[in-house]
Write an enzyme that holds these catalytic residues in place. Structure first.
Site: not given
Ligand code: BES
Ligand code: ZN
Ligand code: MN
Length: 478
Positions: A250, A257, A268, A329, A331
């Site tokens: 990811d 990120k 991920d 992504e 969801r």
């Molecule tokens: N894979 C990440 C979530 C994640 C981050 C899980 C760190 C465990 C540790 C996910 O795809 C993501 O990036 N989520 C974002 C959503 C936001 C952009 C609405 C998040 O949680 O910041």
């Molecule tokens: Zn993710």
């Molecule tokens: Mn993500």
């Protein structure tokens, strides 16, 4: 299995295991020599401690005492894991009387603590040499006689599934893309006689998985997005469907990120790994269910072909989704996977996903968040978590927050205006794609240990998998 168990041997050194609160009484019963040795070595008899005992002089052979309980409030198998780390290489046998539960926990804790991930190492710190993918068991590792009364198949099933999860998560994205994840699923399916199906690349459009395709289309061809599926078990048994988020890396997509957040993102696909691990436990145990596993596997990549913020995409269910942030992504791909899962109206759907940072802010790294639309099933899962020392914590599907995922130009959006309640709004997004009458559990988990604990090395970790297996076993035991 790691090579950490043997059958009974006369060479094995005796290990006394004592509960912390019974240590005083145990000590009273020992010889003056043992008492003096433990006193002079400053042994306190605290939970998690192991003391080596002197031999009888003639052979020089040692034994040990391991104190269980007390300081390790993770309990269960974890309370036994430091037995493995406290012993030098050699063969050992627990001579104390153990209940069947303790024998299981002792064996599982010992095995989980023996796990190493050494695929890429040519040299190892423990002096055992690398195992190159197979489990270690070198000369410097302690080996345990199978504890009497341990359910060996149960231990093997739980260890094998945990190893599968850890290995898959630990494998870097360079060696584990959507294709390799599919291969791991196919191998598991074939080993159990399950029928396997994969849909790859543009075929996803043809077979109506537009959301999976939209998220994965930015990756290079060899990392094309996939929908992975297999089915196992008696056709008219109760239907249980496991769904996994399989984002093999990811980057965040174009809403890239930051480095610190991207650094762990090989994990991920942890949700997919959990779905496979739990499936292996169900199949090894032969639970009488019709099991279906569905994994959406993509790399969330950056390229000219990648989806963009403000794109509107279609989904299998027919709901349109505005992409507010390409980093949300998980969801989006799960939308199609959950829609597919709902189509044959199973009794239960469980999805596993490393879905949100917000769930980690709420509950920390080690405690997965459980969202569930069925109170009885939720209760059963939470209780199973306590019983197996594999806990989860329930969070609410608080419906008033649904307004946060309304889009001005589409049916839904995949982000919100504020980060508050981010694990809940992500779960509500998923709920829109789940059939109304299906008992659905969504598990938002870390899948990764940041700071090693007894039995849990740094890196990939199964969290809530044994709990779910226990809950399914209770529900479907024949
Ligand atoms: N894979 C990440 C979530 C994640 C981050 C899980 C760190 C465990 C540790 C996910 O795809 C993501 O990036 N989520 C974002 C959503 C936001 C952009 C609405 C998040 O949680 O910041
Ligand atoms: Zn993710
Ligand atoms: Mn993500």
């Amino acid at each position: 299995m790691p090579k950490c168990f043997i059958d009974s041997t006369p060479k094995a050194l005796p290990v006394h295991t004592v509960r912390e609160d019974a240590y005083g009484a145990w000590l009273d019963g020992q010889s003056d020599g043992v008492k003096a040795w433990l006193a002079s070595t400053g042994f306190k008899g605290k939970g998690g401690q192991t003391a080596l005992l002197p031999g009888d002089g003639a052979t020089g052979a040692i034994g040990a005492v391991y104190v269980i309980g007390g300081n390790d409030d993770r309990g269960g198998a974890w309370a036994w894991a430091s037995l493995q780390t406290g012993l030098p290489g050699g063969e050992y046998q627990i001579v104390s009387e153990l209940s069947a539960d303790d024998a299981h926990d002792a064996a599982l804790g010992f095995a989980l603590a023996s796990y190493r991930y050494e695929r890429y190492q040519t040299q190892t710190d423990d002096g055992n040499g690398p195992d190159n993918g197979t489990d270690n068991g070198g000369a410097n590792m302690p080996v345990l006689v199978w504890p009497q009364g341990a359910d060996r198949d149960g231990v093997r099933g739980a260890y094998g599934a945990t190893k599968l999860v850890r290995d898959l998560i630990n494998t870097p994205a360079s060696d584990l893309g959507p294709a390799e994840l599919a291969k791991a699923a196919e191998e598991l399916a074939h080993a159990s006689g399950a029928s396997f199906k994969g849909v790859v690349g543009v075929d996803l459009i043809r077979e109506d998985f537009p959301a999976v395709y939209a998220v994965g289309r930015g990756a290079e061809d060899s990392r094309a997005p996939r929908l992975i599926e297999f089915t196992w078990g008696r056709e008219d048994a109760p239907r249980v469907t496991l769904v996994g988020k399989g984002v093999t890396f990811d980057t965040g997509g174009l809403d890239l990120k930051p480095a610190s957040a991207m650094k762990l993102m090989k994990k991920d696909m942890g949700g997919a790994a959990h779905a496979l691990g739990l499936a292996s436990m169900v199949m090894v145990a032969g639970l009488d269910v019709r099991l279906r596993v569905i994994i959406a596997a993509v790399e969330n990549s950056v390229s000219g072909a990648a989806m963009r913020p403000q794109d509107v995409i279609a989904t299998r269910k027919g709901l349109s989704v505005e992409i507010g942030n390409t980093d949300a992504e998980g969801r989006v791909i799960l939308a199609d996977a959950l829609a597919l899962a709902s189509e044959d109206n199973p009794e239960i759907i469980v999805d596993f996903a490393t879905l949100t940072g917000a769930a980690r802010s709420a509950l920390g790294t080690d405690l997965p968040a459980l969202f569930c639309n069925d109170d009885g099933w939720a209760e059963a899962i939470l209780n199973a978590g306590l019983k197996t020392a594999d806990p989860l914590w329930r969070m609410p599907l608080y419906q008033p927050y649904k307004k946060q995922i309304k889009s001005k130009i589409a049916d839904l959006r995949n982000d919100t205006d504020t980060p508050y309640g981010g694990a809940i709004t992500a779960a509500l997004f998923l709920q829109a794609f789940v059939g109304k009458d299906i008992a659905w559990a969504h598990i938002d988990l870390m899948g990764w240990t940041l700071a090693a604990m007894a039995g849990k090395p740094d890196g990939g970790e199964a969290m809530s998998m044994r709990a779910l297996f226990a809950a399914l076993t209770d529900r479907y035991a024949s």
